[in-house]
Design an enzyme around this catalytic site. Structure first.
Site, PDB file in Angstrom:
ATOM      1  CG  ASP A 104      -9.304  -4.489 -42.256  1.00 49.16           C
ATOM      2  OD1 ASP A 104      -8.861  -3.652 -42.810  1.00 49.16           O
ATOM      3  OD2 ASP A 104     -10.166  -5.518 -43.117  1.00 49.16           O
ATOM      4  CB  ALA A 164     -15.443  -6.163 -39.218  1.00 50.77           C
ATOM      5  CE  LYS A 178     -11.844  -5.935 -46.533  1.00 50.48           C
ATOM      6  NZ  LYS A 178     -11.850  -5.593 -45.379  1.00 50.48           N
ATOM      7  CG  ASN A 225     -23.336 -12.334 -34.705  1.00 51.42           C
ATOM      8  OD1 ASN A 225     -23.424 -10.985 -35.095  1.00 51.42           O
ATOM      9  ND2 ASN A 225     -23.690 -13.406 -35.435  1.00 51.42           N
ATOM     10  CB  SER A 236     -12.279   3.151 -52.255  1.00 52.04           C
ATOM     11  OG  SER A 236     -11.154   3.309 -51.622  1.00 52.04           O
ATOM     12  CE  LYS A 237     -14.321   9.070 -47.464  1.00 49.26           C
ATOM     13  NZ  LYS A 237     -15.082   9.746 -48.494  1.00 49.26           N
TER      14      LYS A 237
HETATM   15  P1  NAP Z   1     -20.403  -8.820 -42.278  1.00 48.01           P
HETATM   16  O1  NAP Z   1     -19.409  -9.921 -42.484  1.00 48.01           O
HETATM   17  O2  NAP Z   1     -21.532  -8.574 -43.456  1.00 48.01           O
HETATM   18  O3  NAP Z   1     -20.834  -8.935 -40.871  1.00 48.01           O
HETATM   19  C1  NAP Z   1     -22.019  -8.441 -40.361  1.00 48.01           C
HETATM   20  C2  NAP Z   1     -22.413  -8.526 -38.957  1.00 48.01           C
HETATM   21  O4  NAP Z   1     -23.246  -7.516 -38.539  1.00 48.01           O
HETATM   22  C3  NAP Z   1     -22.783  -9.787 -38.664  1.00 48.01           C
HETATM   23  O5  NAP Z   1     -22.408 -10.377 -37.415  1.00 48.01           O
HETATM   24  C4  NAP Z   1     -24.525  -9.613 -38.353  1.00 48.01           C
HETATM   25  O6  NAP Z   1     -25.111 -10.281 -37.554  1.00 48.01           O
HETATM   26  C5  NAP Z   1     -24.442  -8.127 -37.890  1.00 48.01           C
HETATM   27  N1  NAP Z   1     -25.542  -7.134 -38.170  1.00 48.01           N
HETATM   28  C6  NAP Z   1     -25.943  -6.846 -39.365  1.00 48.01           C
HETATM   29  N2  NAP Z   1     -27.138  -6.132 -38.767  1.00 48.01           N
HETATM   30  C7  NAP Z   1     -27.501  -6.108 -37.793  1.00 48.01           C
HETATM   31  C8  NAP Z   1     -28.379  -5.580 -36.652  1.00 48.01           C
HETATM   32  N3  NAP Z   1     -29.266  -4.655 -37.391  1.00 48.01           N
HETATM   33  N4  NAP Z   1     -28.087  -5.575 -35.556  1.00 48.01           N
HETATM   34  C9  NAP Z   1     -27.450  -6.424 -35.046  1.00 48.01           C
HETATM   35  N5  NAP Z   1     -26.404  -7.171 -35.794  1.00 48.01           N
HETATM   36  C10 NAP Z   1     -26.127  -6.825 -36.970  1.00 48.01           C
HETATM   37  O7  NAP Z   1     -19.888  -7.159 -42.364  1.00 48.01           O
HETATM   38  P2  NAP Z   1     -18.122  -7.010 -41.818  1.00 48.01           P
HETATM   39  O8  NAP Z   1     -17.246  -7.194 -43.212  1.00 48.01           O
HETATM   40  O9  NAP Z   1     -17.733  -7.794 -40.639  1.00 48.01           O
HETATM   41  O10 NAP Z   1     -18.201  -5.421 -41.590  1.00 48.01           O
HETATM   42  C11 NAP Z   1     -18.924  -4.926 -40.405  1.00 48.01           C
HETATM   43  C12 NAP Z   1     -18.750  -3.458 -40.465  1.00 48.01           C
HETATM   44  O11 NAP Z   1     -17.346  -2.947 -40.175  1.00 48.01           O
HETATM   45  C13 NAP Z   1     -19.136  -2.767 -41.658  1.00 48.01           C
HETATM   46  O12 NAP Z   1     -20.058  -1.801 -41.257  1.00 48.01           O
HETATM   47  C14 NAP Z   1     -17.752  -2.289 -42.258  1.00 48.01           C
HETATM   48  O13 NAP Z   1     -18.109  -0.773 -42.984  1.00 48.01           O
HETATM   49  C15 NAP Z   1     -16.990  -1.993 -41.177  1.00 48.01           C
HETATM   50  N6  NAP Z   1     -15.504  -2.232 -41.361  1.00 48.01           N
HETATM   51  C16 NAP Z   1     -14.758  -0.876 -41.061  1.00 48.01           C
HETATM   52  C17 NAP Z   1     -13.291  -1.016 -41.528  1.00 48.01           C
HETATM   53  C18 NAP Z   1     -12.903   0.049 -41.234  1.00 48.01           C
HETATM   54  O14 NAP Z   1     -11.464   0.211 -41.829  1.00 48.01           O
HETATM   55  N7  NAP Z   1     -13.193   1.274 -40.415  1.00 48.01           N
HETATM   56  C19 NAP Z   1     -12.922  -2.268 -42.009  1.00 48.01           C
HETATM   57  C20 NAP Z   1     -13.712  -3.336 -41.954  1.00 48.01           C
HETATM   58  C21 NAP Z   1     -15.009  -3.305 -41.815  1.00 48.01           C
HETATM   59  P3  NAP Z   1     -25.767 -11.555 -38.052  1.00 48.01           P
HETATM   60  O15 NAP Z   1     -24.702 -12.859 -38.122  1.00 48.01           O
HETATM   61  O16 NAP Z   1     -26.690 -12.064 -36.957  1.00 48.01           O
HETATM   62  O17 NAP Z   1     -26.333 -11.585 -39.326  1.00 48.01           O
END
Ligand code: NAP
Length: 279
Positions: free
Chosen positions: A104, A133, A68, A153, A15-16
């Site tokens: 977020d 997200a 979360k 999606n 974590s940062k």
């Molecule tokens: P999550 O709830 O696990 O959702 C993952 C999503 O990605 C699902 O819609 C899944 O689709 C899709 N997915 C996974 N692999 C895929 C692929 N190969 N091709 C197409 N779709 C794919 O994750 P989340 O919490 O929403 O987080 C998503 C991303 O946002 C993460 O990488 C996280 O690190 C980033 N994030 C960044 C911040 C920031 O502050 N910068 C904050 C929050 C999140 P399916 O439904 O079809 O499985």
């Protein structure tokens, strides 16, 4: 005694947040300390760590994966953004109560509008992914005045269900959910945000080149990984404006800090220190 804050997650060593909040505290002269707590993999670990931190005088916590949803569940009250997101990333402990927020989406919007200089009013926005997200981002993007929002999606049903759930709460901003395969029928977008976790597996969601309008911004929420497969795909589609999620990370932290301390930190130093070139 300095006021105590923490970030809790599992794992948490990466974590940062302690670094970012340390910079904010120093720059704003706040008498506080900020630590990282591992909630562990055992059921109830998050709740036990939270109770211990509060008992020791903790004032607030940031919450990251996988807690979360649990963070929203333990709260006595929650912001509308947190309720709609179904998740909280910021907890405040006030007078025996737990207040939950989700910063977020606000952080994402602030990064795009302020740091990247692209006001969202009137823009067509595509969100790839239908997980936590995206859930957290939709309402703040609508509040910023987007002209229309599409959630696409891999699993189409999830995008359609999420759009149906959130649409009534967006003040009339049109919201559509569809499968990635149906994107060809949705036209072009001014902002394309990768909110999937595909980049973490070295993959990109299948987005047609036509989804990127001329001059579009391609934004990958993943940060610190340089030019991700999604950003590479966007560039190949002719997209010149590329960004990763480091600014979102820093801005969601600033929003939490402002909620706790009543002072908004300047985010430029944290951004400069954490930015990894997109190459
Ligand atoms: P999550 O709830 O696990 O959702 C993952 C999503 O990605 C699902 O819609 C899944 O689709 C899709 N997915 C996974 N692999 C895929 C692929 N190969 N091709 C197409 N779709 C794919 O994750 P989340 O919490 O929403 O987080 C998503 C991303 O946002 C993460 O990488 C996280 O690190 C980033 N994030 C960044 C911040 C920031 O502050 N910068 C904050 C929050 C999140 P399916 O439904 O079809 O499985």
């Amino acid at each position: 005694m300095p006021d105590r804050y923490a970030v809790i997650g599992h794992p948490i060593a990466h974590s940062k947040s302690p670094f970012i909040h340390g910079l904010f505290a120093q720059a704003t002269g706040q008498d506080m300390v900020y630590e990282a707590i591992d909630g562990g993999a055992e059921p109830g670990g998050f709740e036990r760590a939270l109770a211990a931190f509060r008992a020791a005088g903790g004032r607030g916590m940031n919450v990251t994966l996988p807690f979360k949803l649990a963070a929203l569940a333990v709260a006595d009250s929650a912001s509308e953004d947190a309720r709609l997101a179904g998740a909280a990333n910021t907890l405040s402990f006030e007078g025996g109560r737990i207040e939950a927020r989700n910063t977020d989406g606000i952080g994402l919007v602030r990064d795009i509008e302020v740091n990247l200089g692209l006001p969202l009013a009137g823009r067509r926005v595509l969100l790839l992914g239908a997980g936590g997200a995206t859930r957290g981002a939709v309402r703040p993007i609508a509040r910023a005045g987007a002209a229309r929002i599409v959630i696409a999606n891999r699993t189409a049903d999830k995008a359609e269900a999420l759009a149906a759930e959130l649409a009534p709460h967006l003040g009339g901003v049109p919201l559509v959910g569809c499968g990635l395969a149906a994107l060809g029928t949705q036209g072009a977008f001014d902002v394309v945000i990768n909110a999937t976790s595909a980049s973490l597996d070295g993959q990109a969601p299948a987005v047609p080149a036509g989804a990127f309008a001329p001059g579009a911004l391609a934004y990958d929420m993943v940060y610190g990984k340089g030019l991700t497969p999604f950003l590479r795909l966007a560039r190949q589609a002719g997209c010149a404006r590329l960004a990763d999620g480091v600014g979102m990370l820093v801005e969601q932290a600033a929003e939490a800090f402002a909620a706790w301390r009543g002072v908004r930190p300047d985010t430029r130093e944290a951004l400069a220190r954490l930015t990894v070139p997109l190459a």
